[in-house]
Design a protein around this motif. Structure first.
Motif, short mmCIF file in Angstrom:
data_model
loop_
_atom_site.label_atom_id
_atom_site.label_comp_id
_atom_site.label_asym_id
_atom_site.label_seq_id
_atom_site.Cartn_x
_atom_site.Cartn_y
_atom_site.Cartn_z
N ILE A 47 10.55 4.06 1.89
CA ILE A 47 11.36 5.20 1.45
C ILE A 47 12.31 5.65 2.58
O ILE A 47 13.42 6.12 2.32
N ARG A 48 11.87 5.41 3.79
CA ARG A 48 12.72 5.86 4.92
C ARG A 48 13.76 4.81 5.31
O ARG A 48 14.54 5.01 6.23
N GLU A 94 11.49 11.58 -7.94
CA GLU A 94 12.04 11.15 -9.23
C GLU A 94 11.81 9.68 -9.55
O GLU A 94 11.83 9.29 -10.70
N LEU A 95 11.65 8.88 -8.52
CA LEU A 95 11.63 7.45 -8.81
C LEU A 95 10.27 6.79 -8.66
O LEU A 95 9.85 6.04 -9.52
N VAL A 96 9.63 7.08 -7.57
CA VAL A 96 8.45 6.28 -7.26
C VAL A 96 7.21 6.81 -7.96
O VAL A 96 6.90 7.99 -7.90
N ILE A 97 6.53 5.92 -8.63
CA ILE A 97 5.26 6.29 -9.26
C ILE A 97 4.16 5.57 -8.50
O ILE A 97 4.08 4.35 -8.53
N LEU A 98 3.39 6.34 -7.78
CA LEU A 98 2.34 5.68 -6.98
C LEU A 98 1.03 5.67 -7.74
O LEU A 98 0.83 6.43 -8.66
N SER A 137 0.84 -1.19 0.00
CA SER A 137 0.00 0.00 0.00
C SER A 137 0.88 1.25 0.00
O SER A 137 2.10 1.16 0.19
N ASP A 138 0.24 2.41 -0.19
CA ASP A 138 0.98 3.68 -0.16
C ASP A 138 1.73 3.84 1.16
O ASP A 138 2.86 4.34 1.21
N GLU A 139 1.06 3.40 2.22
CA GLU A 139 1.64 3.51 3.56
C GLU A 139 2.95 2.71 3.64
O GLU A 139 3.97 3.19 4.17
N GLU A 140 2.92 1.52 3.05
CA GLU A 140 4.12 0.68 3.08
C GLU A 140 5.26 1.30 2.25
O GLU A 140 6.42 1.22 2.63
#
Lengths: 225, 349
Positions: free
Chosen positions: B34-35, B345-349, B26-29
């Motif tokens: 990312i951190r 730049e990288l992640v496309i959600l 999920s977006d949350e994950e």
């Protein structure tokens, strides 16, 4: 040192010849050193520019390949790299800068067009193109840096050698020769003075003897009368 | 191999796909990922859907490579399942898209032969997600020459194009003709013979967009590279935007190309990307926008016709996106990019 030289006029003339030759050599070498330093400064400027370009190109290439690896995957980037086995070619020639032989590196097939890179265009992306472009650019700069920095190193070595020669002439050979010359001159003058003194002595003695003989002759003549 | 006749079983496949879809991150994950650093990401994955792959590959790989190989293997497992479940026409529709992994594997094997790479290394780079059986892939890995590969591929869409391109390869000594032949075979079979009806309409549009975007990207890449290559040589049939001749003339004049795109059905989706393209030097941003536009299709595919190929394809695209995102995060962290940079730049959600 000076005591090792025989104080003869012949040696004095030889030393004077050597002094003249050494002074001429000293001047020439000094000119060469100054010329080399000027050339070196030019190359140094060039090398500094290329160094900073090299740093920039390296950073760009790293950034591009990191992005390509992130977005396309390491496997895809390695795959694209494996699609080409032809290596760029490098030929070296040499050129002469003030007597210093420096290399001149010519490279071919570093920059390639899209259809020469091996990987297919249809299944790849601009990220891979840009990473390849950036690495080609980096490689060209590395080759240029290798040429300029080798020239710089060789120039430095030559400057160092010339400087040592100039210093040896200026601070060792020429002072020694001058000292020898002075020593011989002094010795010769001394010998001359001794000679004059000796001649004077002989002359005085001869005159004394002649006077004595004349007195004696006069005395004999007086007793005969 | 593909069969177009026979019964199709979308009910069964879509039901199974629904549960698989629920297991996607999920977006949350993503925000958590990312951190994290690469090692933490691997640990996080070990406690998720990717557990089996991480454990299986943990002894051979480490760091971000482990993550990438685990992602690829997991993707292959899921897509392989889809082909196992699907029957008849549905199988054909799914296989069309998944053949891109077959194309990938053929190219990887050919590159391995060309550059004398060890069999094990080539094997690691294969993504066994396509239609090829494990046996065929093993035979391809054992092949000693490109001719052997072509022979082994008899009966697949790749054999004929490879044979046709072989002379050009021999002449030029570079793999470009062979790789292009493989990719072209994949792209051109995407649309070929596709029965367009209400259920497959959006899928058809998606595949057309994929081909159109590929054509646009390639034309722009050629135009920007300054190489003296005719873009029509790289034109892929099947799109709805241009013909080969149109593409050739438009590639020579990027302004006209941009205008053509603005006037096309993709104009709205791509308007921002086109603005950037006119000013930016790099094509990367534009490619990202094209990818994002394609993903919009995938989202739409997910909500129409719940009992057709649409949700399956939507799942395939979502799974690919997940794999791409996790890999991008891990590689981005490895390269020292900040959280914001990775997000931007990288992640496309």
């Amino acid at each position: 040192m000076a005591e090792d030289v025989k104080p003869t006029r012949k040696n004095l003339m030889a030393i004077e010849d050597r002094i003249e030759l050494s002074e001429r050599g000293h001047d020439t070498l000094e000119q060469k050193r100054d010329g080399l330093i000027m050339e070196f400064m030019d190359i140094l400027d060039q090398a500094q520019d290329i160094r900073s370009k090299l740093d920039e190109d390296y950073d760009t290439a790293q950034e591009k390949i990191n992005m390509a690896r992130a977005m396309e995957g390491d496997v895809a980037v390695r795959g694209a790299a494996a699609a080409l086995k032809e290596h760029p070619e490098i030929t070296t020639q040499s050129k002469n800068i003030m007597g210093v032989v420096v290399p001149q590196i010519e490279s071919s097939r570093v920059k390639k067009s899209l259809d020469q890179r091996g990987y297919g265009l249809l299944g790849s992306s601009a990220r891979i193109d840009e990473a390849a472009d950036a690495y080609e650019e980096l490689l060209e700069t590395i080759i240029l840096a290798a040429e300029v920095e080798t020239a710089m190193k060789k120039m430095l070595e030559e400057i160092e050698t010339t400087k040592r020669r100039v210093n040896a002439l200026e601070f060792k050979l020429l002072p020694d020769l001058h000292e020898n010359k002075e020593y011989i001159e002094q010795k010769l003058e001394e010998q001359e003075r001794e000679e004059i003194f000796r001649l004077k002595k002989i002359k005085a003695k001869k005159e004394e003897e002649e006077e004595e003989e004349a007195e004696k002759a006069e005395a004999e003549a007086a007793t005969a009368d | 191999m593909s069969t177009t006749a026979g019964g199709s079983n979308p009910e069964y496949v879509t039901a199974r796909v629904r549960s698989r879809r629920a297991a996607l991150f999920s977006d949350e994950e993503y925000r958590k990922l990312i951190r994290m650093g690469p090692a933490e990401i691997a640990r996080f994955m070990e406690e998720s859907e990717y557990e089996t792959e991480i454990n299986a590959l943990g002894a051979r790989h480490s760091g971000v490579d482990l993550i990438e190989y685990a992602l690829n293997r997991n993707l292959a497992k899921h897509f392989d399942d889809l082909l196992d479940w699907a029957e008849g026409r549905l199988y054909d529709l799914i296989a069309r898209y998944l053949r891109k992994f077959d194309a990938w594997n053929v190219k990887t094997v050919i590159r391995g032969i060309y550059s004398d790479t060890a069999r094990e290394e080539v094997e690691t780079d294969l993504i066994r997600a396509g239609e090829f059986s494990g046996r065929l892939l093993d035979q391809l890995l054992d092949a000693g020459s490109i001719e052997d590969v072509t022979e082994l591929l008899d009966g697949t869409i790749f054999a004929e194009p490879l044979r046709d391109a072989y002379d050009e390869y021999e002449e030029s000594g570079v793999l470009v003709p062979l790789e292009n032949a493989v990719d072209r075979a994949f792209y051109e079979q995407l649309i070929e013979g596709l029965d367009v009806n209400e259920a497959t309409q959006l899928y058809h549009e998606f595949l057309q967009a994929e081909i159109d975007f590929r054509n646009v990207r390639n034309a722009l890449r050629l135009a920007r590279s300054g190489a003296d290559i005719d873009p029509s040589e790289y034109y892929i049939e099947g799109g709805r935007l241009f013909s080969a001749a149109e593409l050739s003339s438009l590639a020579a004049n990027p302004d006209e190309l941009v205008q053509h795109l603005r006037d096309s059905p993709y104009g709205d989706d791509l308007s921002q990307a086109l603005d950037e393209l006119e000013t930016a030097e790099s094509l990367i941003e534009f490619e990202r926008a094209l990818e994002a536009a394609l993903l919009e299709y995938s989202d739409r595919l997910g909500i129409v016709h719940p009992l057709s190929v649409a949700p399956v394809i939507s799942y395939i695209l979502a799974k690919e996106r997940e794999v791409d995102n996790i890999r991008a995060i891990a590689r981005g962290r490895e390269a020292g990019l900040s959280e914001e940079e990775i997000e931007e730049e990288l992640v496309i959600l």
